[in-house]
Design a protein around this motif. Structure first.
Motif, PDB file in Angstrom:
ATOM      1  N   LEU A  69      85.153 126.086  26.487  1.00  0.00           N
ATOM      2  CA  LEU A  69      85.386 124.672  26.758  1.00  0.00           C
ATOM      3  C   LEU A  69      84.668 123.785  25.749  1.00  0.00           C
ATOM      4  O   LEU A  69      85.126 122.673  25.463  1.00  0.00           O
ATOM      5  CB  LEU A  69      84.938 124.333  28.178  1.00  0.00           C
ATOM      6  CG  LEU A  69      85.813 124.912  29.294  1.00  0.00           C
ATOM      7  CD1 LEU A  69      85.253 124.548  30.665  1.00  0.00           C
ATOM      8  CD2 LEU A  69      87.252 124.420  29.178  1.00  0.00           C
ATOM      9  N   SER A  70      83.560 124.252  25.194  1.00  0.00           N
ATOM     10  CA  SER A  70      82.868 123.472  24.160  1.00  0.00           C
ATOM     11  C   SER A  70      83.727 123.343  22.909  1.00  0.00           C
ATOM     12  O   SER A  70      83.699 122.312  22.227  1.00  0.00           O
ATOM     13  CB  SER A  70      81.526 124.121  23.815  1.00  0.00           C
ATOM     14  OG  SER A  70      80.641 124.069  24.910  1.00  0.00           O
ATOM     15  N   PHE A  76      79.370 119.662  19.120  1.00  0.00           N
ATOM     16  CA  PHE A  76      78.665 120.156  17.938  1.00  0.00           C
ATOM     17  C   PHE A  76      77.930 121.444  18.303  1.00  0.00           C
ATOM     18  O   PHE A  76      77.301 121.516  19.361  1.00  0.00           O
ATOM     19  CB  PHE A  76      77.667 119.091  17.469  1.00  0.00           C
ATOM     20  CG  PHE A  76      76.875 119.478  16.261  1.00  0.00           C
ATOM     21  CD1 PHE A  76      77.365 119.233  14.996  1.00  0.00           C
ATOM     22  CD2 PHE A  76      75.632 120.089  16.391  1.00  0.00           C
ATOM     23  CE1 PHE A  76      76.632 119.586  13.880  1.00  0.00           C
ATOM     24  CE2 PHE A  76      74.896 120.451  15.282  1.00  0.00           C
ATOM     25  CZ  PHE A  76      75.403 120.198  14.024  1.00  0.00           C
ATOM     26  N   PRO A  77      77.989 122.504  17.482  1.00  0.00           N
ATOM     27  CA  PRO A  77      78.622 122.634  16.165  1.00  0.00           C
ATOM     28  C   PRO A  77      79.994 123.309  16.209  1.00  0.00           C
ATOM     29  O   PRO A  77      80.401 123.930  15.229  1.00  0.00           O
ATOM     30  CB  PRO A  77      77.614 123.514  15.432  1.00  0.00           C
ATOM     31  CG  PRO A  77      77.123 124.457  16.490  1.00  0.00           C
ATOM     32  CD  PRO A  77      77.125 123.682  17.786  1.00  0.00           C
ATOM     33  N   ILE A 138      70.884 117.000  18.299  1.00  0.00           N
ATOM     34  CA  ILE A 138      71.201 117.300  16.895  1.00  0.00           C
ATOM     35  C   ILE A 138      72.611 116.833  16.556  1.00  0.00           C
ATOM     36  O   ILE A 138      72.866 116.270  15.484  1.00  0.00           O
ATOM     37  CB  ILE A 138      71.043 118.809  16.624  1.00  0.00           C
ATOM     38  CG1 ILE A 138      69.574 119.221  16.761  1.00  0.00           C
ATOM     39  CG2 ILE A 138      71.556 119.169  15.231  1.00  0.00           C
ATOM     40  CD1 ILE A 138      69.353 120.720  16.728  1.00  0.00           C
ATOM     41  N   GLY A 139      73.543 117.053  17.480  1.00  0.00           N
ATOM     42  CA  GLY A 139      74.922 116.622  17.245  1.00  0.00           C
ATOM     43  C   GLY A 139      75.052 115.118  17.120  1.00  0.00           C
ATOM     44  O   GLY A 139      75.858 114.619  16.322  1.00  0.00           O
ATOM     45  N   ILE A 140      74.271 114.375  17.899  1.00  0.00           N
ATOM     46  CA  ILE A 140      74.311 112.909  17.817  1.00  0.00           C
ATOM     47  C   ILE A 140      73.939 112.444  16.411  1.00  0.00           C
ATOM     48  O   ILE A 140      74.623 111.602  15.813  1.00  0.00           O
ATOM     49  CB  ILE A 140      73.361 112.293  18.863  1.00  0.00           C
ATOM     50  CG1 ILE A 140      73.920 112.502  20.274  1.00  0.00           C
ATOM     51  CG2 ILE A 140      73.153 110.803  18.596  1.00  0.00           C
ATOM     52  CD1 ILE A 140      72.955 112.110  21.380  1.00  0.00           C
ATOM     53  N   VAL A 162      82.431 113.177  16.991  1.00  0.00           N
ATOM     54  CA  VAL A 162      81.532 114.333  17.083  1.00  0.00           C
ATOM     55  C   VAL A 162      80.183 113.891  17.644  1.00  0.00           C
ATOM     56  O   VAL A 162      79.608 114.528  18.538  1.00  0.00           O
ATOM     57  CB  VAL A 162      81.352 114.993  15.702  1.00  0.00           C
ATOM     58  CG1 VAL A 162      80.290 116.090  15.766  1.00  0.00           C
ATOM     59  CG2 VAL A 162      82.673 115.561  15.201  1.00  0.00           C
ATOM     60  N   SER A 163      79.686 112.775  17.125  1.00  0.00           N
ATOM     61  CA  SER A 163      78.419 112.236  17.612  1.00  0.00           C
ATOM     62  C   SER A 163      78.528 111.792  19.065  1.00  0.00           C
ATOM     63  O   SER A 163      77.646 112.064  19.884  1.00  0.00           O
ATOM     64  CB  SER A 163      77.995 111.057  16.729  1.00  0.00           C
ATOM     65  OG  SER A 163      76.837 110.433  17.234  1.00  0.00           O
ATOM     66  N   GLN A 164      79.633 111.125  19.404  1.00  0.00           N
ATOM     67  CA  GLN A 164      79.786 110.601  20.758  1.00  0.00           C
ATOM     68  C   GLN A 164      79.929 111.711  21.792  1.00  0.00           C
ATOM     69  O   GLN A 164      79.421 111.605  22.911  1.00  0.00           O
ATOM     70  CB  GLN A 164      80.997 109.663  20.817  1.00  0.00           C
ATOM     71  CG  GLN A 164      80.898 108.451  19.917  1.00  0.00           C
ATOM     72  CD  GLN A 164      79.687 107.598  20.219  1.00  0.00           C
ATOM     73  OE1 GLN A 164      79.403 107.310  21.377  1.00  0.00           O
ATOM     74  NE2 GLN A 164      78.962 107.192  19.186  1.00  0.00           N
ATOM     75  N   MET A 165      80.617 112.786  21.432  1.00  0.00           N
ATOM     76  CA  MET A 165      80.734 113.906  22.368  1.00  0.00           C
ATOM     77  C   MET A 165      79.385 114.586  22.579  1.00  0.00           C
ATOM     78  O   MET A 165      79.137 115.192  23.625  1.00  0.00           O
ATOM     79  CB  MET A 165      81.763 114.914  21.853  1.00  0.00           C
ATOM     80  CG  MET A 165      83.190 114.388  21.803  1.00  0.00           C
ATOM     81  SD  MET A 165      83.779 113.744  23.381  1.00  0.00           S
ATOM     82  CE  MET A 165      83.915 115.256  24.323  1.00  0.00           C
TER      83      MET A 165
END
Length: 356
Positions: A69-70, A76-77, A138-140, A162-165
């Motif tokens: 599901l990710s 990310f990543p 880290i993804g943010i 990507v950042s928002q998720m």
């Protein structure tokens, strides 16, 4: 998307392959759960799984479901399919993908975590919630930095997603500790659907009128397309987190969640607060480049809208203005209503349970 050929075809193929991998992992996880419980009913699984939390098959099932599901959520990543898919898809398709499709996968993940495995499963393994939070943090930052490097507007919005998720990932990691985490997740699902839908609609209007996708060519666009540009600006301000927008409410709830987690995460909780504040600054950097060129830098040559006129047609402006208005109105709703009673109403509708 594939009908455009070239890079769009490759983006479609990448999405097809990675999406299939995600679905296969998810189905494998479901199969593992069935092999040890003999049931696929979510209510039954909630009752049958607690005695089996230490079972390796159950643990493997959770990992497969989480990773599968990710991928679909573009966390990310595992987001590598997303930038090209958002960039090369027709604008109408980009709106659907960004505003709706990934949110369905997030909803499925929330249901699996809360309704099947429950938060007690997450709590039974030390460090899992912390790891999820750090991947989100880290993804943010990574998504925001990648967005700053882009000149293609749709690609910038893709990396912004990507950042928002990753905000959602951070909220999921905080939710075993405090209900503010889940509230932040739910609020951000609404926020991202509204703001990113509005932003991609505006990008589509810019492409439709002037075939503009390179941010460096946006000089004077605010004067030539005032309504579309204003809607884009409102959605961008929401994404940055300017009150009283939905983006501000989202970040406020996640900051509250991080502060409530200080007893468990110690200094890491304050780092998550710092990441959330820094993300607003990074969002400002890449959105300000667009706003500055639209409103504060005069264009060289006059853009020619041809027979279609200067502004986007009403059929495009209507949804665009509506979404821009909702970015503010929904934020006011989140901030004026008592958040936790509102959360209780949502949870009762989803038949979820939060351990405070």
């Amino acid at each position: 998307m594939a009908s455009a050929g070239g890079r769009a075809l490759r983006a479609s193929y990448n999405y097809l392959v990675l999406g299939s991998i995600g679905i296969c992992l998810y189905l494998l996880g479901i199969g593992f759960l069935y092999s040890v419980t003999g049931s696929l009913n979510m209510g039954d699984l909630r009752i049958l799984l607690p005695p089996l939390y230490g079972n390796r098959i159950v643990q493997t099932a959770f990992i497969f479901i989480l990773i599968g599901l990710s991928i679909k959520c573009a966390f990310f990543p595992l987001h590598i399919w997303q930038p090209n898919a958002y960039t090369y898809a027709p604008s109408a398709v980009s709106v659907i993908i960004a505003a709706a499709m990934s949110k369905v996968s997030v909803y499925a993940l929330i249901r699996i975590i809360y309704s099947v495995f429950t938060l007690e499963f997450i709590r039974s393994y030390a460090g899992v919630d912390m790891a999820i939070c750090w991947m989100g943090a880290i993804g943010i930052i990574a998504g925001s930095l990648l967005a700053i490097m882009q000149h293609n507007l749709k690609r910038m919005l893709a990396y912004s997603s990507v950042s928002q998720m990753a905000y959602i990932m951070l909220g999921i990691g905080l939710s075993p500790i405090t209900a503010w985490g889940l509230l932040g997740v739910i609020a951000h699902l609404v926020n991202h659907a509204l703001t990113k839908g509005c932003l991609f609609l505006a990008a589509g209007a810019f492409i439709y009128k002037y075939d503009l996708v390179d941010i460096r060519n946006f000089e004077g666009l605010g004067k030539k397309m005032p309504y579309a540009s204003a809607a884009f600006t409102l959605a961008a301000l929401s994404m940055i987190g300017i009150p009283p927008s939905t983006g501000f409410a989202t970040k406020l709830f996640l900051i509250f969640a991080s502060l409530h987690a200080t007893d468990v995460f110690a200094s890491s909780a304050y780092l998550f607060v710092a990441v959330l504040l820094l993300s607003s600054l990074l969002n400002l950097v890449y959105f300000w480049r667009v706003i500055e060129r639209m409103y504060f830098i005069k264009g060289g040559e006059e853009m020619d809208g041809g027979e279609r006129g200067r502004e986007a047609p009403l059929s495009m402006l209507g949804p665009l203005v509506l979404l821009a208005a909702l970015c503010i109105l929904v934020g006011i709703l989140w901030l004026t209503k008592l958040p936790l009673p509102l959360l209780d109403a949502v949870l009762s509708g989803l038949r979820l349970e939060v351990f405070l």
